[in-house]
Design a protein around this motif. Structure first.
Motif, mmCIF file in Angstrom:
data_model
loop_
_atom_site.group_PDB
_atom_site.id
_atom_site.type_symbol
_atom_site.label_atom_id
_atom_site.label_comp_id
_atom_site.label_asym_id
_atom_site.label_seq_id
_atom_site.Cartn_x
_atom_site.Cartn_y
_atom_site.Cartn_z
ATOM 1 N N ASN A 74 0.821 -1.209 0.000
ATOM 2 C CA ASN A 74 0.000 0.000 0.000
ATOM 3 C C ASN A 74 0.857 1.263 0.000
ATOM 4 O O ASN A 74 0.433 2.312 -0.502
ATOM 5 N N CYS A 75 2.051 1.176 0.549
ATOM 6 C CA CYS A 75 2.985 2.301 0.471
ATOM 7 C C CYS A 75 3.291 2.609 -0.988
ATOM 8 O O CYS A 75 3.302 3.772 -1.414
ATOM 9 N N THR A 91 -0.202 9.116 -7.026
ATOM 10 C CA THR A 91 -0.022 10.571 -7.135
ATOM 11 C C THR A 91 0.494 10.985 -8.504
ATOM 12 O O THR A 91 0.463 12.164 -8.843
ATOM 13 N N ARG A 146 1.412 1.690 -3.622
ATOM 14 C CA ARG A 146 0.173 2.142 -4.261
ATOM 15 C C ARG A 146 -0.087 3.619 -3.993
ATOM 16 O O ARG A 146 -0.455 4.376 -4.900
ATOM 17 N N ASP A 147 0.084 4.038 -2.750
ATOM 18 C CA ASP A 147 -0.161 5.435 -2.399
ATOM 19 C C ASP A 147 0.776 6.372 -3.159
ATOM 20 O O ASP A 147 0.369 7.451 -3.610
#
Length: 693
Positions: A568-569, A576, A571-572
């Motif tokens: 998820n790091c 952007t 993905r986040d």
């Protein structure tokens, strides 16, 4: 006719699989070289690290992609017959121009073996534009007559099993064979979504202005083909609207591309009788029999919920609408093999409008690509014999072994994974097979008839041969030696169910790999690709398959959560990045490739350092060995894309754009910041890096 190949995960986008460069395969030359329209006798050379590709006006700590690729992007505008252009694309073009020479010779040879006859005669028939134009749309007329002859919906449905097996194209659904997710040693039947004319289900569902415009243009294209086949304009327009309505109903019930990444959402091991209950409008026993499948009971039904919509479509849509749908899909599939007006019409919508490509590729290129698609291992034998050395294969395998050893060390040292899960991961890693260059056993094409006077027939017979070959696998043991790409392909992939990585000969060439280059750039480029494919075995999708390639949860609950937290790091971060206009990367779709890029590059770097630890490495061309590793890593991804192509990729491609695949990765690697002496405040440096593997 339709068949489902086994799913593969790779480093670049092709029509068959996922892959590293995410560019259209077999591209044409840049404008400056456009006049060179003759076959190559020898493949050209380009260094793995090319200082002319750099943009030295940019600080590498500010924008490493622009620094590494700015010169390349400036000097390599997109050719008029391409929607994108890249380092992989240029190499693909060179390979294809070399294949053109092989095919030209095979077509002219007097004393030929059976494979040379087939590839030579297919190519000769395909490039004979005069003969193709003379036939016009005559080849598709029997299909149109067949469709027009249905007197009722029931008559159309009775013929559907035979029609779907006989006619090239995707109608209503897809079906074929697949590796059993529960028992990877076996091949079972599969039925899945299909029958859409737009690139993705979201094209039918989104309500923004551009999506509405695309659907309007699509309706106009459907109407154009129906009119060209003889329908009055008003009727063609009404039929086109009916086709869009039918496809929208199927799209609405289909899984998204993100959902399709979850193997549990696409695995429903049922029976042929279950499928018959879900869609009684189709005689499924007859369909599979007509398609060349042996008798079977067990199968995978990818999307049971979609089948409810399929049953409704088939039983409530009017006969004229069903006929219009079949006519359009038969016509759009056949258009590239018919006379110039048909080719132009399909190109205008599919390539020019949807992807922004100004002009059609030359016919030699299109025909070469077709031979590679349908007779790829026959053509591949000729390619390998002329281009691929035993030394290249041996050194690639040696590099792969070093990267696997480094992956083993990384897994053993993970602080977030329990011993039980580590043991399973290491078992899986130890059983990965490395397939390099070409298959051990070549495919047998003896049953495929090729006639150099009948191009349309050759195309149909080649489609039928490929389809029946896939259906014929049902119920048989899985052939783990089979390849999903042809030897000349500029690509690579990981197969989660076979648990193997595959590097065709076509990708193991300069400027991607050169055994005579220094190890820093080879590990940065091809080494990171090997690491990428290796990491696919442990990405969000690949991690769900065990060492045998079976779909099995071998993770503890806490370890699975630890993995998701780390992914998820990534993905986040990637969410952007902007693709084009206001469209951002769909990081839930791209996360598997992004994680593979991140893990693969780190592992390749560590393996390179280990392989050269006893050597005294000196700067080359003004760059330290570490800097050369990272520039080598970046320069495989140099690319230019048209805005239209970027929009299509944003919706359909599981790979991030090249800029994100480089800048997004190096910002997570402290080794990069050290190599280029980047200050902590530099854009290419992150305080809190993402690290999965």
């Amino acid at each position: 006719m339709r068949h489902v190949l086994q799913a593969v995960s790779a480093v670049a986008l092709t029509s068959l699989s996922l892959s590293i460069a995410a560019q259209t395969p077999a591209a044409s030359p840049a404008p400056a070289a456009a006049a060179i329209q003759v076959p190559l006798e020898k493949l050209p050379y380009s260094p793995v690290l090319n200082v002319n590709n750099l943009d030295r006006s940019v600080n590498p700590c500010t924008d490493f992609y622009q620094f590494s690729c700015g010169g390349w992007m400036k000097n390599n505008p997109i050719p008029a017959d391409q929607s994108s252009w890249s380092v992989y694309g240029k190499l693909g073009y060179d390979n294809q121009q070399f294949l053109w020479g092989i095919l030209r010779d095979a077509a002219a040879m007097k004393d030929r073996n059976p494979n040379q006859q087939k590839i030579g005669d297919y190519f000769a028939a395909c490039v004979d534009e005069t003969a193709v134009d003379k036939r016009g749309d005559a080849p598709i007329q029997p299909v149109l007559t067949r469709i027009a002859g249905y007197k009722s919906r029931e008559a159309l449905l009775r013929d559907l099993p035979a029609f779907a097996a006989d006619v090239d194209g995707s109608f209503f659904f897809n079906a074929g064979s697949t590796q059993d997710p529960e028992d990877s040693d076996k091949v079972i039947a599969e039925q899945s979504a299909g029958g859409l004319g737009l690139p993705d289900r979201d094209y039918y569902l989104k309500t923004d202005a551009k999506s509405v415009e695309i659907r309007q243009k699509y309706v106009a294209y459907i109407a154009q083909l129906l009119s060209m086949s003889g329908e009055p304009a008003a009727q063609a327009k009404a039929d086109a609207e009916a086709v869009l309505k039918l496809e929208t109903a199927l799209a609405t019930a289909s899984l998204s591309r993100v959902d399709m990444r979850d193997p549990y959402k696409t695995f429903h091991k049922l029976t042929l009788a279950d499928l018959q209950k879900q869609v009684p409008a189709v005689d499924w026993t007859e369909f599979f029999k007509r398609s060349g499948a042996p008798t079977f009971t067990t199968m995978n039904i990818q999307q049971p919920a979609l089948n409810a919509a399929l049953q409704t479509v088939l039983t409530t849509t009017s006969l004229p609408a069903l006929q219009a749908y079949e006519r359009f899909h038969a016509l759009t599939n056949a258009a590239p093999a018919m006379s110039k007006p048909w080719q132009d019409a399909q190109f205008a919508f599919n390539s020019h409008y949807l992807r922004g490509t100004p002009t059609m590729a030359p016919r030699w290129r299109r025909c070469t690509a077709q031979v590679d698609r349908f007779l790829g291992e026959a053509l591949g034998q000729e390619f390998v014999r002329r281009t691929f050395s035993a030394d290249t294969k041996a050194k690639t395998l040696l590099m792969t072994k070093g990267i696997e050893d480094q992956m083993k060390l990384e897994i053993e040292q993970l602080d977030w994974m329990s011993p039980a899960t580590k043991a399973e991961a290491l078992k899986k890693l130890s059983t990965i097979r490395n397939k390099v260059g070409y298959p051990d056993t070549w495919r047998d094409y003896s049953a495929l008839k090729i006639d150099r006077t009948d191009y349309f027939g050759d195309l149909h017979r080649a489609n039928d041969f490929a389809s029946r070959r896939e259906f014929g696998k049902i119920g048989k043991p899985m052939d783990r030696n089979e390849w999903g790409m042809t030897p000349p392909t500029v690509n690579a992939y990981f197969d989660p169910q076979n648990n193997d990585i595959n590097f065709p000969a076509g990708v193991l060439q300069p400027p991607l790999y050169d055994p005579k280059e220094d190890e820093a750039v080879n590990y940065g480029n091809t080494g990171s690709t090997i690491g990428h494919e290796l990491t696919h075995g442990f990405d969000d999708e690949g991690r769900q398959f065990d060492a045998k390639g079976n779909l099995r949860d071998w993770w503890t609950k806490d370890d699975a959560k630890g993995f998701e937290d780390r992914i998820n790091c990534v993905r986040d971060q990637f969410a952007t990045y902007t693709v084009v206009d206001d469209i951002h990367i769909n990081s839930k779709l791209t996360s598997g490739e992004d994680v593979a890029d991140l893990g693969g590059t780190l592992i390749a770097y560590l393996a390179w350092r280990d392989a050269t630890k006893l050597q005294r490495l000196a700067p080359v061309e003004g760059f330290t060995p570490d800097q050369r590793f990272f520039i080598g890593f970046a320069q495989w991804a140099c690319e230019n894309k048209r805005p239209e192509e970027q929009r299509v990729r944003a919706a359909t491609d599981p790979h991030s754009p090249g800029e994100a695949r480089i800048n997004g990765i190096v910002t997570n690697l402290p080794q990069f910041a050290t190599a280029f002496n980047c200050p902590k405040t530099a854009p290419m440096v992150k305080a809190n890096v993402c690290k999965v593997w």
